[in-house]
Design a protein around this motif. Structure first.
Motif: not given
Length: 495
Positions: A398-425
């Motif tokens: 999981l440290r190498s992945a970005y994971v969105v857990y949606s219990l609302e939609h019974h879906q997982i969103g997954i992508a390669q993590a952008n490591l050491n990012s320091t800010s947000a959008a």
């Protein structure tokens, strides 16, 4: 580890417009605040030695500091995507009061919750809370409701366990499906209450653990941080649990495994297995290591020179020289066309320290490290599922992945993590959406970059807070395939 004032996490409560629900974000920090590992136990039992070794994987733990009751009592809890109940220990819990039990389980209690000091305590069911763990130990107590403070917000009357018998002294904050709570009488857990009390809009969260060298990551309830991943977010369905018509665990279809070397050559691992069966993979922050069937584990071990100690611990070790591997040498995990690349050096855990001399002579390295992938063969139990039927992907994945857990939609969103990012959008998840949105992260790096591009985007309307997070614990229940492995206070208990 203890965190100084400079490491206290920031909280962002964000709204994207008039009438929008809040999105709540807190920083995550690894480590075990104020706990000790205990004295060196006798090596008379295989499970004791196994526990000793993995007890040092404290860097894989993700803990949070919350408050319970009125006035608020500070409590440290383990964040766990693999279970669904919240529970806290009583100061009268057996482990908290017995030196003999503390010696037996190599643990002591953290902050406890005293119901006699709270005006908002209510008893729901005396002796109604009980979870059994892999080592046959239990956490038992009452079901109660209490005010629960986290990240500057308060959840009113949250049902949780108040534990008087336990093998570990830190509470658990389970953020899984309600269907997986430890009682036949289903009740609204923290994920339900976050939305019903309109603290966040959608029953979903995004997890970003960052790499093993980092002390911080984030969890974002009700939103997606597009600065924390690379390329498009890939959406896959959550599978219903085996033999059931309900969702109880975060299982997705695991469709491929391979290794790519720095010279560009690659090896695919047991493609026949993936062609022959649908292999569920459970994405669980509550497991420090990752586990795959023996048919996949053995070829990976051969490719990387990892060795399994079948005689004593059942664990697999790797030469610590791999800590210095080029990050372009990766293990590739595929999920319905989406590939997550985990650098081999992220799978090498230098946690044995002074215990090197205790390793059996069959481990051939001058300095051995724990390998972040293990076989399910030595850990599956006959009471749960056959070892070949699933994979459990814990923090080493999981440290190498970005994971969105949606219990609302019974879906997982997954992508390669952008490591050491320091800010947000941050993109808010909207009430009424039929599915997770397909959103883009930061640009894909060019082949010559040798790393991941980091784009700095500053979020708006941020406010300071005082939460810090760090790992998880997986409860053994009849319904959850996730019950094969347990992380207890930073310890994977594997018998």
């Amino acid at each position: 580890m203890k965190l100084g004032a400079g490491a206290i996490a920031a909280l962002a409560v964000l709204a994207s417009g008039a009438g929008a629900q809040n999105v709540v974000e807190f920083n995550l920090h690894r480590g075990i605040p104020g706990l000790h590992l205990g004295t060196l136990p006798q090596l008379g039992r295989r499970d004791t030695y196994t526990q000793l070794l993995i007890n040092n994987i404290t860097g894989g733990g993700y803990y949070c500091e919350v408050s319970v009751g009125t006035p608020p009592q500070p409590v440290t809890m383990i964040l766990d995507t693999g279970s669904s109940d919240a529970w806290v220990p009583s100061p009268k819990a057996d482990l908290c009061t017995s030196k003999a039990l503390q010696e037996k389980y190599q643990d002591s209690c953290g902050n406890t919750y005293d119901n006699t000091k709270s005006s908002t305590y209510k008893l729901v069911e005396r002796n109604g809370f009980s979870i059994q763990y892999l080592d046959n130990g239990t956490a038992k107590g009452d079901y109660i409701t209490e005010d629960f403070g986290i990240a500057g917000v308060t959840i009113k009357s949250l049902q949780m366990g108040h534990v008087f018998q336990t093998v570990r002294g830190i509470g658990i904050l389970g953020i899984g499906y309600t269907a997986n709570v430890a009682t036949r009488k289903i009740y609204p857990n923290i994920m339900d209450q976050l939305t019903s009390q309109k603290i966040v809009g959608v029953k979903a969260y995004s997890l970003y653990l960052n790499d093993r060298r980092s002390s911080s990551g984030t969890i974002l309830f009700g939103g997606i941080d597009t600065n924390k991943f690379v390329g498009p977010l890939h959406i896959v369905p959550i599978m219903k649990s085996f033999g059931l018509n309900v969702h109880t665990a975060f299982e997705i279809a695991f469709t491929g495994l391979g290794v790519t070397y720095t010279n560009g050559s690659s090896a695919e691992i047991n493609t026949n297995l993936f062609k022959a069966t649908s292999l569920p993979a459970i994405l669980d922050s509550g497991s420090t290591l990752s586990y795959v069937p023996e048919q996949l584990a053995k070829p990976i071990f051969r490719e990387l020179g990892a060795v399994t100690d079948d005689a004593l611990t059942g664990l697999t070790f790797i030469d610590c020289k791999h800590l210095n591997d080029d990050p372009r040498m990766v293990i590739r995990f595929s999920f319905d066309g989406k590939e997550i690349k985990v650098p081999v050096n992220e799978m090498v855990l230098d946690i044995l320290g002074a215990y090197q001399h205790l390793l059996p002579s069959s481990i051939p390295y001058e300095r051995a490290c724990m390998f972040g992938i293990q076989s399910t063969k030595n850990f599956a139990t006959s009471q749960t599922v056959e070892e070949s039927n699933f994979a459990l992907l814990g923090d080493t994945f999981l440290r190498s992945a970005y994971v969105v857990y949606s219990l609302e939609h019974h879906q997982i969103g997954i992508a390669q993590a952008n490591l050491n990012s320091t800010s947000a959008a941050i993109v808010e998840l909207k009430v009424g959406d039929k599915a997770l949105p397909v959103v883009m992260g930061v640009p894909e790096p060019s082949p010559t970059d040798g790393g991941v591009t980091t784009v700095t985007v500053t979020p708006k309307n941020t406010a300071p807070g005082s939460v810090r997070f760090s790992g998880g614990w997986e409860a053994l229940t009849v319904l959850a395939i996730t019950s094969i492995f347990t992380v207890v206070g930073g310890v994977v208990v594997s018998l």
